[in-house]
Write an enzyme that holds these catalytic residues in place. Structure first.
Site, PDB file in Angstrom:
ATOM      1  N   TYR A   1       2.864   5.411  -2.775  1.00  0.00           N
ATOM      2  CA  TYR A   1       3.478   6.752  -3.139  1.00  0.00           C
ATOM      3  C   TYR A   1       3.553   7.132  -4.412  1.00  0.00           C
ATOM      4  O   TYR A   1       3.113   8.617  -4.618  1.00  0.00           O
ATOM      5  CB  TYR A   1       5.139   6.283  -3.480  1.00  0.00           C
ATOM      6  CG  TYR A   1       5.647   7.115  -3.514  1.00  0.00           C
ATOM      7  CD1 TYR A   1       6.184   8.033  -2.975  1.00  0.00           C
ATOM      8  CD2 TYR A   1       6.673   6.417  -4.212  1.00  0.00           C
ATOM      9  CE1 TYR A   1       7.174   9.098  -3.674  1.00  0.00           C
ATOM     10  CE2 TYR A   1       7.853   6.851  -4.811  1.00  0.00           C
ATOM     11  CZ  TYR A   1       8.121   8.375  -4.891  1.00  0.00           C
ATOM     12  OH  TYR A   1       9.225   9.223  -5.300  1.00  0.00           O
TER      13      TYR A   1
ATOM     14  N   LYS B   1       0.941  -1.140  -0.149  1.00  0.00           N
ATOM     15  CA  LYS B   1      -0.635  -0.076   0.105  1.00  0.00           C
ATOM     16  C   LYS B   1       1.146   1.116  -0.221  1.00  0.00           C
ATOM     17  O   LYS B   1       0.301   2.312  -0.805  1.00  0.00           O
ATOM     18  CB  LYS B   1      -0.781   0.089   1.573  1.00  0.00           C
ATOM     19  CG  LYS B   1      -1.169   1.295   1.434  1.00  0.00           C
ATOM     20  CD  LYS B   1      -2.602   1.129   0.526  1.00  0.00           C
ATOM     21  CE  LYS B   1      -3.406   2.432   0.556  1.00  0.00           C
ATOM     22  NZ  LYS B   1      -4.502   2.528   1.466  1.00  0.00           N
TER      23      LYS B   1
END
Length: 309
Positions: free
Chosen positions: A176, A171
């Site tokens: 990001y 995740k």
């Protein structure tokens, strides 16, 4: 059928718990916010009076909470799940937290005979509303099979990423790219506005080349570019996730200079009136700073502004 506990009835938790109820699962629900708890009225659900209530009465407990501190308090606190739980129970954490916290919870739970599964959520709040979420799951094979029917009731895409902790780390990699894309999109569209380009034509070009990105097409085109900056995933939470990403990267000795620059822009945004706005509102933040008109789709039937010479 197992009794399911659900802790955290916020913007993402509420529709997920609702979808479980609609699929016939019996839920005992709790939220620290009395208004959120009182507002949750679904068949097959009952409000709990405390976290300890959930721990004593449920076989599987799902948590959907804002951050590491809240998850740690719910699981490890004196009135938490481990203090009042029993061997054989499973904790399914769908929050986005520090992977080291996930590892700690799994270790502590294992010593008491409980299991932990991390299954952070992909996609948007609107997908959660429709039961179309994506889950990145870290779990043993046995625990994965145990939670699979629950995840299938809340989503359409489920990835078993590996052992406990791999879902959370996946995740962070995903977020990001998603969050940094918001900053890139904001800068690109602000530049297009300054150039006087037609918004819809610019998006048509971008979405047809290798510059394409999912945030611009899936989220922005249904949110900020339509004038909707109500929170799906807030700028404040995006800043929290970027901080988690950078801390994890620092521990792994992986430099992320783009993440650092992006977080500072999110720091600017969360310090002002946009903190609780959707993270697509980063374009509005940048346009305010640059004195540029905010890009918006033309109203149906209206003529788009002609490109400036």
């Amino acid at each position: 059928m197992q009794q399911i506990g659900f802790i955290g009835l916020g913007r993402m938790g509420n529709p997920m718990a609702s979808n479980l109820c609609k699929k016939g699962f019996d839920l005992l629900v709790y939220d620290v916010n009395p208004k959120a708890l009182a507002a949750f009225e679904q068949p097959h659900s009952k409000a709990a009076s405390s976290i300890a209530d959930i721990a004593r009465g449920c076989d599987v407990v799902i948590t959907m909470l804002p951050g590491s501190a809240q998850v740690e308090a719910v699981v490890l606190g004196a009135e938490g799940l481990l203090a009042h739980g029993r061997a054989g129970q499973l904790i399914l954490d769908m929050s986005t937290i520090d992977p080291n916290t996930t590892d700690l919870l799994a270790e502590r739970a294992s010593k008491k005979g409980l299991s932990v599964v991390d299954a952070p959520v992909g996609r948007l709040a609107s997908h959660a509303d429709r039961g179309e979420s994506l889950f990145m799951v870290g779990a043993s094979a046995r625990d994965f099979e145990r939670v699979l029917p629950l995840l299938q009731a809340m989503g359409t895409t489920i990835h078993h990423c590996g052992k406990v902790g791999t879902g959370m780390r996946t995740k962070l990699v995903n977020n990001y790219l998603a969050i940094v894309s918001c900053q890139l999109n904001a800068e690109a569209l602000a530049l297009s506005q300054r150039f006087g380009l037609d918004l819809e034509k610019t998006l048509e070009v971008i979405n047809g080349t290798s510059a394409f990105n999912g945030q611009l097409r899936m989220n922005w085109s249904t949110k900020v570019l339509k004038g909707d900056i109500s929170a799906g995933f807030t700028i404040d939470l995006a800043h929290k996730d970027l901080s988690l990403i950078m801390e994890a990267a620092n521990q792994a000795k992986v430099p992320l200079p783009v993440a650092a620059a992006t977080r500072e822009m999110f720091s600017v945004a969360r310090a002002g009136r946009y903190a609780q706005s959707d993270f697509s509102a980063m374009i509005d933040v940048l346009c305010d700073l640059a004195g540029i008109e905010k890009p918006r789709f033309a109203a149906p039937g209206a003529q788009s502004a002609a490109p400036k010479a």
